[in-house]
Design an enzyme around this catalytic site. Sequence first.
Site, PDB file in Angstrom:
ATOM      1  N   HIS A   1      -9.934   1.157  -0.093  1.00 62.16           N
ATOM      2  CA  HIS A   1      -9.723   1.918   1.144  1.00 62.16           C
ATOM      3  C   HIS A   1     -11.034   1.928   1.935  1.00 62.16           C
ATOM      4  O   HIS A   1     -12.081   2.300   1.400  1.00 62.16           O
ATOM      5  CB  HIS A   1      -9.353   3.361   0.836  1.00 62.16           C
TER       6      HIS A   1
ATOM      7  N   GLU B   1     -10.638   3.950   7.459  1.00 58.75           N
ATOM      8  CA  GLU B   1      -9.546   4.876   7.781  1.00 58.75           C
ATOM      9  C   GLU B   1     -10.181   6.142   8.360  1.00 58.75           C
ATOM     10  O   GLU B   1     -10.185   6.332   9.562  1.00 58.75           O
ATOM     11  CB  GLU B   1      -8.718   5.195   6.515  1.00 58.75           C
TER      12      GLU B   1
ATOM     13  N   HIS C   1       0.946   4.850  -2.493  1.00 54.09           N
ATOM     14  CA  HIS C   1       0.455   5.626  -3.641  1.00 54.09           C
ATOM     15  C   HIS C   1       1.665   6.272  -4.316  1.00 54.09           C
ATOM     16  O   HIS C   1       2.399   7.023  -3.660  1.00 54.09           O
ATOM     17  CB  HIS C   1      -0.502   6.714  -3.173  1.00 54.09           C
TER      18      HIS C   1
ATOM     19  N   HIS D   1       0.837  -1.199   0.000  1.00 52.93           N
ATOM     20  CA  HIS D   1       0.000   0.000   0.000  1.00 52.93           C
ATOM     21  C   HIS D   1       0.876   1.255   0.000  1.00 52.93           C
ATOM     22  O   HIS D   1       1.241   1.776   1.048  1.00 52.93           O
ATOM     23  CB  HIS D   1      -0.913  -0.029   1.249  1.00 52.93           C
TER      24      HIS D   1
ATOM     25  N   ASP E   1       1.964   4.036   2.875  1.00 56.06           N
ATOM     26  CA  ASP E   1       0.879   4.875   2.337  1.00 56.06           C
ATOM     27  C   ASP E   1       1.407   5.987   1.413  1.00 56.06           C
ATOM     28  O   ASP E   1       1.368   5.820   0.198  1.00 56.06           O
ATOM     29  CB  ASP E   1       0.029   5.447   3.479  1.00 56.06           C
ATOM     30  N   ASP E   2       1.831   7.096   1.984  1.00 57.48           N
ATOM     31  CA  ASP E   2       2.374   8.231   1.212  1.00 57.48           C
ATOM     32  C   ASP E   2       3.610   8.699   1.969  1.00 57.48           C
ATOM     33  O   ASP E   2       3.577   9.725   2.675  1.00 57.48           O
ATOM     34  CB  ASP E   2       1.337   9.365   1.141  1.00 57.48           C
TER      35      ASP E   2
HETATM   36  N1  ADE Z   1      -4.779   8.776  -1.391  1.00 53.10           N
HETATM   37  C1  ADE Z   1      -3.509   8.878  -1.007  1.00 53.10           C
HETATM   38  N2  ADE Z   1      -3.370   8.562   0.290  1.00 53.10           N
HETATM   39  C2  ADE Z   1      -4.608   8.225   0.732  1.00 53.10           C
HETATM   40  C3  ADE Z   1      -5.128   7.789   1.976  1.00 53.10           C
HETATM   41  N3  ADE Z   1      -4.364   7.620   3.040  1.00 53.10           N
HETATM   42  N4  ADE Z   1      -6.460   7.580   2.064  1.00 53.10           N
HETATM   43  C4  ADE Z   1      -7.238   7.749   0.983  1.00 53.10           C
HETATM   44  N5  ADE Z   1      -6.795   8.154  -0.198  1.00 53.10           N
HETATM   45  C5  ADE Z   1      -5.488   8.385  -0.328  1.00 53.10           C
HETATM   46 ZN    ZN Z   2      -3.816   4.775   0.917  1.00 57.13          ZN
END
Ligand code: ADE
Ligand code: ZN
Length: 323
Positions: free
Chosen positions: A189, A192, A13, A11, A270-271
Site C-alpha cells: 500500500h 493512498e 482485505h 485488492h 478494497d473493503d
Molecule cells: N486495511 C484495510 N483497508 C485498508 C486501506 N484502504 N488502506 C490501508 N490499510 C487497509
Molecule cells: Zn487496501
Amino acid sequence: MKTGVKKAELHCHIEGAASPELVKAQAAKYGADVSTFITDDQYVWSDFTEFLAAYDGAAALFRSEDDYASLAQSYLEGIAAENAVYAEIFVSPDHAVAAGLTPEAYFDGLASGIDAARTSTGIECRMTVVGIRHLGVEKVEAAARLAAGRPHPLITGFGMAGEERFGRVADFARAFDIARDAGLGITVHAGELDGADSVRDALDHVRPARIGHGVRAMEDPDLVQRLADEDVVLEVCPGSNLELGIFPDMATHPFDRLHRAGVKVTLNSDDPPHFHSSIGHEYRLAAEAWGYDAVKLTGFTRTAIEAAFVDEPTRAILLGQLD
Ligand code: ADE
Ligand code: ZN
C-alpha cells in the site's frame, strides 16, 4: 446464464469484506457488542483512523476456522454473481492471532471457503499475506517470515497494509526481501493516505510488482512516467478513495488519467461494505465516469489477470475465459 463483463480483483482485505449483517451475527454468536462501529446495519466511521478501528472490531469477531471459511465463501460467491472469475484476498495473520486463532487454522479456514466457492461457482482465488504497518517492523517481518515458509499452496503473495503514515517504507525493506526471496509476489500500500513520495519510496525500497492504490503518484508527472516505464501495476480502488476523502468525486479521480498516461491500472473494492461497494460497483462507477465500454472494461480485467500472483497454467485458463 451470467452475462456482462468478466471481472477480477486484486485488492480486497478479507476482514474488510465482512458485511455488517454477518458481523452482527458473529457478535450474537460470541455475545459481543458492535454498537461502537455498526449502527442501523451500516459501518460507522468518519476518518481513516476510525475506519481502521471498525475494521479491527469486525475482525475480532471471526474466531474459528469455520468463521473464516464462511466469510471467504460468502465474499467469493457474491463477486462470482457479479461475473468475477478471479480474486486475490489480503489475509492478515495478525488479526487472526489477535482473535485467538493460529495462522495455520486461519489459512486452512480461508482455504476451505475458497475451495467451496470454486466448487459452487468456478471462481479462482489466491491469498496474499499482509503485514500491518502500524504494528511495527518486527510484526511485519514476522508476517513475511510466516508467508515465506509457504504455509499454504494458495498463499502466493506478500504485502503491507495499515497506516501508511506510520514509519518510513525503507524500514520495512527487509520484510519484502524475505518474501521476494521466497518467490512470493510483492505488493505494498502506498500513495493512498500519503503523497507521491510514498510511491517513489515504495519503488526504491520494496521493488513491488504492484502497488495498492498508488493513485497519489498523479501529483508527480515524472513518477507517473516511471510507473509506466517500469510496468508497475496499480490496484486502484476508486470507491474507497472517494469514501475516505482522498478525492472528492470521480471527476477528479486520477484512474483514467493514469491509464491514458500508460500506467497499468486495475479496479478493486478494497473493503467493500465499508465503502458501500463491490467489484461490480467499481466497474459501474468507472464506466459511468469515463464512458468505458465492455471491451475497455475487459481490458482492465485482463491487466489484473496478467498481474495476478498465480501459476502460469492458471493464468492461461483465466485469460482464456476473457475471450
Ligand atoms: N486495511 C484495510 N483497508 C485498508 C486501506 N484502504 N488502506 C490501508 N490499510 C487497509
Ligand atoms: Zn487496501
